[in-house]
Design a protein around this motif. Structure first.
Motif, short mmCIF file in Angstrom:
data_model
loop_
_atom_site.label_atom_id
_atom_site.label_comp_id
_atom_site.label_asym_id
_atom_site.label_seq_id
_atom_site.Cartn_x
_atom_site.Cartn_y
_atom_site.Cartn_z
N UNK A 75 0.83 -1.21 0.00
CA UNK A 75 0.00 0.00 0.00
C UNK A 75 0.87 1.26 0.00
N UNK A 76 1.96 1.21 -0.76
CA UNK A 76 2.83 2.37 -0.91
C UNK A 76 3.87 2.56 0.18
N UNK A 77 3.87 1.71 1.21
CA UNK A 77 4.83 1.84 2.31
C UNK A 77 5.83 0.69 2.29
N UNK A 78 7.08 1.01 2.46
CA UNK A 78 8.11 -0.03 2.49
C UNK A 78 7.96 -0.88 3.75
N UNK A 79 7.97 -2.20 3.58
CA UNK A 79 7.75 -3.08 4.73
C UNK A 79 8.93 -4.00 5.00
N UNK A 87 3.45 0.01 11.89
CA UNK A 87 3.38 -0.60 10.56
C UNK A 87 3.61 -2.10 10.66
N UNK A 88 4.53 -2.51 11.50
CA UNK A 88 4.82 -3.93 11.67
C UNK A 88 3.57 -4.68 12.15
N UNK A 89 2.86 -4.09 13.10
CA UNK A 89 1.64 -4.71 13.61
C UNK A 89 0.58 -4.82 12.52
N UNK A 90 0.48 -3.78 11.70
CA UNK A 90 -0.52 -3.79 10.62
C UNK A 90 -0.16 -4.83 9.56
N UNK A 93 -0.99 -8.33 10.66
CA UNK A 93 -2.43 -8.57 10.61
C UNK A 93 -2.94 -8.73 9.18
N UNK A 94 -2.46 -7.88 8.28
CA UNK A 94 -3.05 -7.80 6.93
C UNK A 94 -2.39 -8.72 5.91
N UNK A 95 -1.22 -9.27 6.23
CA UNK A 95 -0.57 -10.23 5.34
C UNK A 95 -0.39 -11.53 6.12
N UNK A 96 -1.12 -12.54 5.73
CA UNK A 96 -1.09 -13.83 6.42
C UNK A 96 -0.53 -14.92 5.52
N UNK A 97 -0.15 -16.03 6.12
CA UNK A 97 0.44 -17.14 5.37
C UNK A 97 -0.23 -18.45 5.73
#
Length: 329
Positions: A75-79, A87-90, A93-97
């Motif tokens: 979403x435009x932010x480097x992770x 951001x790490x918490x988000x 939550x939003x990327x699962x495996x």
């Protein structure tokens, strides 16, 4: 790199990604200069033999494996690299495996209900015993399990049921992207079809985006919108799924497709089977130049010296091959 599609929102981008393992004295790159975009609501397939780096990419996106170079943006932010706790918490939550072996990723001491409940409580999204119970049962039913299955331990379930439980656990976080790491390879063929259909149904219903990691092109063709074919850490070919099965250009992709069984006996007899010479080299001692050149029937001196770039040869069809470039020009 030019995007394959412009009509949809780019949810995740990977640019010049490299993942390095080993020690400082003996490092080796498991992923080398990988680029791709993943669009919201679509399925991106990563296909290749063992050691190709496809699972490593998924784990790098999940921040399980650290990256040594390049960027991953969500979403435009480097992770990748060091990011803020928020951001790490988000991202968690939003990327699962979802893993290949559901039994190995599920706590054998917990019942199915508790496994899903734990995620909901940790996320602090649902409050109160009744609300949590309602949501857990809702997730069990959504993935094709009954509410009564919530009282079973993982070892009391079949392989397909355990994989459904793994999917329910991933959905409990309300994810936007799910990385599916060989999610059906350990299941019977009949169960594979059921799980693939479940993935597609959930995607339509919830607008999910998938990264589908697999070695079997026959499975990926039923779910992927775009497919990237990998070999020894590099993308060899990338295009829309329909295009790959109609018009594979890279010699490696052609060989993989020729190995897919065809039900029609007469069509199978007419088809030319492409047999590659040699074995896949070790990623630790990868060949110079194009990694595929020791097994490629069209390899030239240029292939042995300089790795080809992944280039658009038309209509969003990307190929990393000097032979294909020469053939098309």
């Amino acid at each position: 790199m030019e995007a394959i599609k412009n009509k949809k929102e780019v949810l995740l981008s990977v640019r010049d990604l490299e993942v390095t393992f080993g020690s400082k004295r003996n490092p080796f790159k498991a992923v080398k200069g990988v680029n791709f975009d993943i669009y919201k609501g679509e399925t991106f397939g990563l296909v290749g033999e063992s050691g190709s780096g496809k699972t490593t990419i998924g784990r790098a996106i999940m921040r399980i494996h650290p990256t040594s170079d390049g960027t991953i943006t969500y979403k435009g932010e480097r992770i990748n690299g060091k990011i803020s706790p928020e951001l790490d918490k988000r991202v968690i939550s939003e990327i699962q495996m979802i893993f290949q072996d559901p039994f190995g990723s599920l706590d054998p001491r917990q019942k199915a209900f508790s496994i899903i409940k734990e995620v909901l409580v940790e996320a602090n999204t649902y409050h109160g015993t009744e609300e949590v119970k309602r949501k857990v049962n809702e997730l069990l039913v959504k993935v094709g399990l009954s509410e009564e299955m919530g009282e079973r331990y993982p070892h009391e379930m079949s392989g397909g049921q355990r994989q459904r439980l793994g999917i329910a656990r991933a959905l409990a976080c309300d994810p936007k992207i799910i990385i599916c790491d060989e999610p059906v390879s350990a299941l019977d063929v009949s169960i594979q079809a059921q799980i693939i259909n479940l993935f597609k149904e959930l995607q339509r219903e919830m607008g999910l985006t998938y990264i589908f990691v697999a070695h079997d092109l026959a499975v990926v063709r039923h779910i992927a919108d775009v497919i990237a074919v990998m070999y020894l850490g590099r993308i060899m070919e990338m295009m829309e799924a329909v295009e790959l099965y109609k018009n594979p250009l890279h010699p490696y992709s052609q060989a993989l497709l020729s190995a897919i069984p065809i039900v029609d006996y007469y069509e199978e007899q007419k088809r030319e089977r492409i047999l590659l010479k040699g074995e896949v080299p070790s990623p630790i001692h990868a060949p110079s130049g194009c990694p595929f050149h020791p097994r490629c029937p069209y390899a030239s001196d240029q292939c042995r010296k300089v790795p080809p770039e992944l280039k658009n040869v038309g209509n969003g069809h990307y190929v990393a091959c000097y032979y294909v470039e020469e053939k098309l020009n």
